[in-house]
Design a protein around this motif. Structure first.
Motif, PDB file in Angstrom:
ATOM      1  N   ASN A   1      68.730  49.147  17.053  1.00  0.00           N
ATOM      2  CA  ASN A   1      69.411  48.862  18.317  1.00  0.00           C
ATOM      3  C   ASN A   1      69.842  47.400  18.399  1.00  0.00           C
ATOM      4  OD1 ASN A   1      70.340  49.491  20.960  1.00  0.00           O
ATOM      5  ND2 ASN A   1      68.455  48.663  21.834  1.00  0.00           N
ATOM      6  N   ALA A   2      69.113  46.524  17.744  1.00  0.00           N
ATOM      7  CA  ALA A   2      69.413  45.087  17.812  1.00  0.00           C
ATOM      8  C   ALA A   2      70.594  44.696  16.930  1.00  0.00           C
ATOM      9  CB  ALA A   2      68.189  44.278  17.414  1.00  0.00           C
ATOM     10  N   VAL A   3      70.974  45.541  15.984  1.00  0.00           N
ATOM     11  CA  VAL A   3      72.066  45.214  15.067  1.00  0.00           C
ATOM     12  C   VAL A   3      73.394  45.218  15.810  1.00  0.00           C
ATOM     13  CG1 VAL A   3      73.361  46.007  13.042  1.00  0.00           C
ATOM     14  CG2 VAL A   3      70.859  46.108  13.043  1.00  0.00           C
ATOM     15  N   ARG A   4      74.205  44.200  15.571  1.00  0.00           N
ATOM     16  CA  ARG A   4      75.554  44.139  16.146  1.00  0.00           C
ATOM     17  C   ARG A   4      76.548  44.531  15.059  1.00  0.00           C
ATOM     18  NH1 ARG A   4      75.797  41.570  21.078  1.00  0.00           N
ATOM     19  NH2 ARG A   4      78.042  41.303  20.841  1.00  0.00           N
ATOM     20  N   SER A   5      77.442  45.446  15.396  1.00  0.00           N
ATOM     21  CA  SER A   5      78.400  45.935  14.417  1.00  0.00           C
ATOM     22  C   SER A   5      79.598  46.520  15.137  1.00  0.00           C
ATOM     23  CB  SER A   5      77.751  47.002  13.524  1.00  0.00           C
ATOM     24  OG  SER A   5      78.710  47.615  12.685  1.00  0.00           O
ATOM     25  N   ASP A   6      80.755  46.486  14.476  1.00  0.00           N
ATOM     26  CA  ASP A   6      81.958  47.117  15.017  1.00  0.00           C
ATOM     27  C   ASP A   6      82.107  48.542  14.520  1.00  0.00           C
ATOM     28  OD1 ASP A   6      82.693  44.812  16.384  1.00  0.00           O
ATOM     29  OD2 ASP A   6      83.807  44.009  14.672  1.00  0.00           O
ATOM     30  N   GLU A   7      81.129  49.024  13.756  1.00  0.00           N
ATOM     31  CA  GLU A   7      81.203  50.354  13.176  1.00  0.00           C
ATOM     32  C   GLU A   7      80.349  51.344  13.977  1.00  0.00           C
ATOM     33  OE1 GLU A   7      83.168  51.182  10.600  1.00  0.00           O
ATOM     34  OE2 GLU A   7      83.872  49.091  10.683  1.00  0.00           O
ATOM     35  N   PRO A   8      80.752  52.620  14.025  1.00  0.00           N
ATOM     36  CA  PRO A   8      79.899  53.642  14.639  1.00  0.00           C
ATOM     37  C   PRO A   8      78.564  53.706  13.904  1.00  0.00           C
ATOM     38  CG  PRO A   8      82.111  54.510  14.210  1.00  0.00           C
ATOM     39  CD  PRO A   8      82.023  53.186  13.514  1.00  0.00           C
ATOM     40  N   ARG A   9      77.473  53.857  14.656  1.00  0.00           N
ATOM     41  CA  ARG A   9      76.157  53.821  14.019  1.00  0.00           C
ATOM     42  C   ARG A   9      75.127  54.535  14.882  1.00  0.00           C
ATOM     43  NH1 ARG A   9      77.553  49.346  16.701  1.00  0.00           N
ATOM     44  NH2 ARG A   9      76.006  48.144  17.883  1.00  0.00           N
ATOM     45  N   LEU A  10      74.085  55.020  14.222  1.00  0.00           N
ATOM     46  CA  LEU A  10      72.957  55.622  14.918  1.00  0.00           C
ATOM     47  C   LEU A  10      71.894  54.566  15.157  1.00  0.00           C
ATOM     48  CD1 LEU A  10      72.591  59.006  12.993  1.00  0.00           C
ATOM     49  CD2 LEU A  10      73.669  58.626  15.224  1.00  0.00           C
ATOM     50  N   ILE A  11      71.300  54.594  16.342  1.00  0.00           N
ATOM     51  CA  ILE A  11      70.257  53.617  16.673  1.00  0.00           C
ATOM     52  C   ILE A  11      68.943  54.313  17.019  1.00  0.00           C
ATOM     53  CG2 ILE A  11      71.898  51.854  17.431  1.00  0.00           C
ATOM     54  CD1 ILE A  11      71.196  52.650  20.337  1.00  0.00           C
ATOM     55  N   SER A  12      68.876  55.612  16.798  1.00  0.00           N
ATOM     56  CA  SER A  12      67.656  56.379  17.062  1.00  0.00           C
ATOM     57  C   SER A  12      66.836  56.483  15.785  1.00  0.00           C
ATOM     58  CB  SER A  12      68.018  57.774  17.571  1.00  0.00           C
ATOM     59  OG  SER A  12      69.017  58.363  16.753  1.00  0.00           O
ATOM     60  N   PRO A  13      65.546  56.758  15.904  1.00  0.00           N
ATOM     61  CA  PRO A  13      64.725  56.988  14.710  1.00  0.00           C
ATOM     62  C   PRO A  13      65.286  58.141  13.885  1.00  0.00           C
ATOM     63  CG  PRO A  13      63.341  56.724  16.656  1.00  0.00           C
ATOM     64  CD  PRO A  13      64.748  56.821  17.144  1.00  0.00           C
ATOM     65  N   SER A  14      65.058  58.108  12.596  1.00  0.00           N
ATOM     66  CA  SER A  14      65.651  59.104  11.702  1.00  0.00           C
ATOM     67  C   SER A  14      65.218  60.525  12.034  1.00  0.00           C
ATOM     68  CB  SER A  14      65.291  58.783  10.250  1.00  0.00           C
ATOM     69  OG  SER A  14      63.869  58.751  10.081  1.00  0.00           O
ATOM     70  N   ASP A  15      64.032  60.679  12.625  1.00  0.00           N
ATOM     71  CA  ASP A  15      63.540  62.013  12.933  1.00  0.00           C
ATOM     72  C   ASP A  15      63.780  62.414  14.389  1.00  0.00           C
ATOM     73  OD1 ASP A  15      61.798  60.214  14.067  1.00  0.00           O
ATOM     74  OD2 ASP A  15      59.966  61.238  13.414  1.00  0.00           O
ATOM     75  N   ALA A  16      64.607  61.660  15.109  1.00  0.00           N
ATOM     76  CA  ALA A  16      64.855  61.945  16.525  1.00  0.00           C
ATOM     77  C   ALA A  16      65.525  63.306  16.695  1.00  0.00           C
ATOM     78  CB  ALA A  16      65.722  60.857  17.141  1.00  0.00           C
ATOM     79  N   ARG A  17      65.061  64.070  17.673  1.00  0.00           N
ATOM     80  CA  ARG A  17      65.646  65.385  17.936  1.00  0.00           C
ATOM     81  C   ARG A  17      67.063  65.241  18.488  1.00  0.00           C
ATOM     82  NH1 ARG A  17      62.217  67.066  21.433  1.00  0.00           N
ATOM     83  NH2 ARG A  17      63.417  67.495  23.325  1.00  0.00           N
ATOM     84  N   VAL A  18      67.279  64.258  19.354  1.00  0.00           N
ATOM     85  CA  VAL A  18      68.607  63.950  19.892  1.00  0.00           C
ATOM     86  C   VAL A  18      68.999  62.579  19.385  1.00  0.00           C
ATOM     87  CG1 VAL A  18      69.993  63.610  21.967  1.00  0.00           C
ATOM     88  CG2 VAL A  18      68.178  65.341  21.950  1.00  0.00           C
ATOM     89  N   LYS A  19      70.126  62.493  18.718  1.00  0.00           N
ATOM     90  CA  LYS A  19      70.562  61.225  18.151  1.00  0.00           C
ATOM     91  C   LYS A  19      71.121  60.327  19.251  1.00  0.00           C
ATOM     92  CE  LYS A  19      69.566  62.762  14.072  1.00  0.00           C
ATOM     93  NZ  LYS A  19      68.309  62.320  13.413  1.00  0.00           N
ATOM     94  N   VAL A  20      70.883  59.048  19.132  1.00  0.00           N
ATOM     95  CA  VAL A  20      71.484  58.054  20.024  1.00  0.00           C
ATOM     96  C   VAL A  20      72.421  57.209  19.179  1.00  0.00           C
ATOM     97  CG1 VAL A  20      71.089  56.157  21.626  1.00  0.00           C
ATOM     98  CG2 VAL A  20      69.428  58.025  21.477  1.00  0.00           C
ATOM     99  N   ALA A  21      73.676  57.114  19.614  1.00  0.00           N
ATOM    100  CA  ALA A  21      74.701  56.451  18.810  1.00  0.00           C
ATOM    101  C   ALA A  21      75.392  55.356  19.606  1.00  0.00           C
ATOM    102  CB  ALA A  21      75.739  57.464  18.336  1.00  0.00           C
ATOM    103  N   VAL A  22      75.904  54.393  18.878  1.00  0.00           N
ATOM    104  CA  VAL A  22      76.832  53.401  19.435  1.00  0.00           C
ATOM    105  C   VAL A  22      78.159  53.638  18.731  1.00  0.00           C
ATOM    106  CG1 VAL A  22      77.351  50.969  19.796  1.00  0.00           C
ATOM    107  CG2 VAL A  22      74.975  51.745  19.794  1.00  0.00           C
ATOM    108  N   VAL A  23      79.167  53.986  19.494  1.00  0.00           N
ATOM    109  CA  VAL A  23      80.465  54.331  18.916  1.00  0.00           C
ATOM    110  C   VAL A  23      81.546  53.504  19.610  1.00  0.00           C
ATOM    111  CG1 VAL A  23      82.130  56.175  18.464  1.00  0.00           C
ATOM    112  CG2 VAL A  23      79.675  56.679  18.415  1.00  0.00           C
ATOM    113  N   PRO A  24      82.052  52.449  18.954  1.00  0.00           N
ATOM    114  CA  PRO A  24      83.115  51.654  19.573  1.00  0.00           C
ATOM    115  C   PRO A  24      84.316  52.525  19.934  1.00  0.00           C
ATOM    116  CG  PRO A  24      82.203  50.500  17.686  1.00  0.00           C
ATOM    117  CD  PRO A  24      81.606  51.879  17.672  1.00  0.00           C
TER     118      PRO A  24
END
Length: 405
Positions: free
Chosen positions: A363-386
């Motif tokens: 979650n702390a990573v800054r990026s202009d790319e779409p990325r997942l910020i949830s744990p790898s085993d998360a049932r529901v993914k949390v994403a940051v999508v510019p």
């Protein structure tokens, strides 16, 4: 429609005193030029133009009296880079139009009937549709031979069922005055929902996403199998989440109380709820970066504003989880959603039983790319999508004109 040989699309977003523009090559969706004309009608009008390939930026300040002069100035800047509006490579001009009502459910080639309907919708979008119309008519005058395509903010939300779109008021009154929930930020929600599915390696038609478009204006949407089934904004962009200067949801009787007891006029109440409420009304700031700085320094007013903002956000996440039944991902986008790690963390905190969590390091990573910020085993993914509303407008515009060739 005449045959279209070019591969470029000029995207125009015309405001009451500004024009944002981007020129894209749809062969690879690359940007060729971007720019902004602001303070149209003032002596200190400003044009900023960037030629993307070279990285060169030019700025000009001086009087630009109207939108026609603004678009001519844009055309001149593009021509300096060999990208002029007279180029045979230009396939179409795509226009952002805020309100399409129930009439427009997809990108539409503009003709006289379309212009008349956009004008007829001005009472439900008095700040935006007139400026959008001005941009279209000016572009038509400059290139009458070129397809002008309207892409509507409301179109993505026209798939909402009546149970989500209707207000619980007298049906005849609602129909007479076209009172219903239309939703906004549709091009952003459409783009982000599709991009989130791609990030998950899934087909959009098989993906359920809650999209959180968090900027100065903010809205949420529940997207089932690629189609919107609910969204937080309503007849206007005032409904829903707490925003930079807008109140979002509240008891409608507050308006009656302010009029009867507070002696405020309708215009004063309108101004209060749209421009002096939300975060700026709660703590005097509508910039989330400044609010978080104040929170970190122990400012109780800023902390309360942040907590109210997050509380409303969580309510919508929970509500749309219930609406969808099954959720594959939650996607944060726009200025706050893409950049404020503290907002993302707080929004899902305590929702672990729903399968929601963020990984602190990701979650702390800054990026202009779409990325997942949830744990790898998360049932529901949390994403940051510019988000990329201009690309979405260009894609819809180009797809329409190519279909007509």
């Amino acid at each position: 429609m005449s045959a279209t040989r070019g591969t470029r699309v000029l995207v125009l977003n015309s405001g009451s005193s500004s024009v944002k523009y981007q020129l894209l090559d749809m062969r690879d969706s690359s940007r060729l030029a971007v720019g902004l004309v602001e303070r149209i009608g003032e002596e200190t009008s400003r044009l900023k133009h960037t030629h993307v390939d070279s990285g060169a930026t030019r700025e000009w300040t001086g009087p630009i009296p109207d939108h026609e002069a603004a678009l001519k100035a844009v055309s001149e800047e593009l021509a300096k880079d060999g990208l002029g509006l007279d180029s045979p490579e230009l396939a179409a001009i795509g226009h952002r139009v805020v309100h399409g009502g129930q009439s427009f459910t997809a990108p539409t080639v503009v003709d006289d009937a379309v212009l008349a309907e956009i004008e007829r919708l001005i009472p439900v979008a008095p700040l935006h549709n007139p400026a959008n119309l001005t941009g279209i008519r000016t572009a038509q005058a400059l290139r009458p031979d070129l397809p002008q395509v309207a892409v509507f903010d409301t179109a993505f939300h026209t798939t909402m069922p009546e149970s989500a779109a209707r207000y619980a008021i007298d049906v005849a009154t609602a129909d007479e005055h076209r009172i219903r929930r239309y939703g906004f930020h549709g091009t952003s929600h459409a783009y982000v929902a599709r991009a989130t599915a791609e990030l998950l390696g899934k087909d959009p038609s098989e993906t359920n996403v809650i999209v959180l478009h968090l900027g100065n204006g903010a809205s949420a949407s529940a997207v089932r199998s690629g189609e919107c089934v609910d969204t937080s904004m309503g007849l206007t962009p005032l409904e829903g989440l707490v925003m930079g200067t807008r109140s979002g949801d509240m008891d409608p009787a507050v308006i009656f109380h302010l009029a009867r007891v507070g002696g405020m006029s309708i215009d004063e109440i309108d101004n209060l709820l749209n421009k002096k409420s939300g975060l700026i009304g709660l703590c005097g700031d509508n910039d989330m970066r400044e609010i978080r700085r104040r929170v970190d320094e122990g400012d109780e007013q800023a902390e309360l504003a942040f907590e109210i903002y997050i509380h409303r956000l969580k309510k919508y996440i929970g509500a749309y989880y219930a609406v969808l039944g099954t959720v594959d991902a939650i996607a944060f986008t726009a200025g706050v959603g893409e950049n404020a790690a503290s907002v993302r963390e707080a929004a899902v905190a305590g929702l672990e039983t729903l399968g929601l969590a963020v990984d602190g390091d990701l979650n702390a990573v800054r990026s202009d790319e779409p990325r997942l910020i949830s744990p790898s085993d998360a049932r529901v993914k949390v994403a940051v999508v510019p988000t990329d509303e201009e690309l979405e407008i260009a894609t819809q515009t180009y797809g329409l004109v190519r279909k007509g060739d």
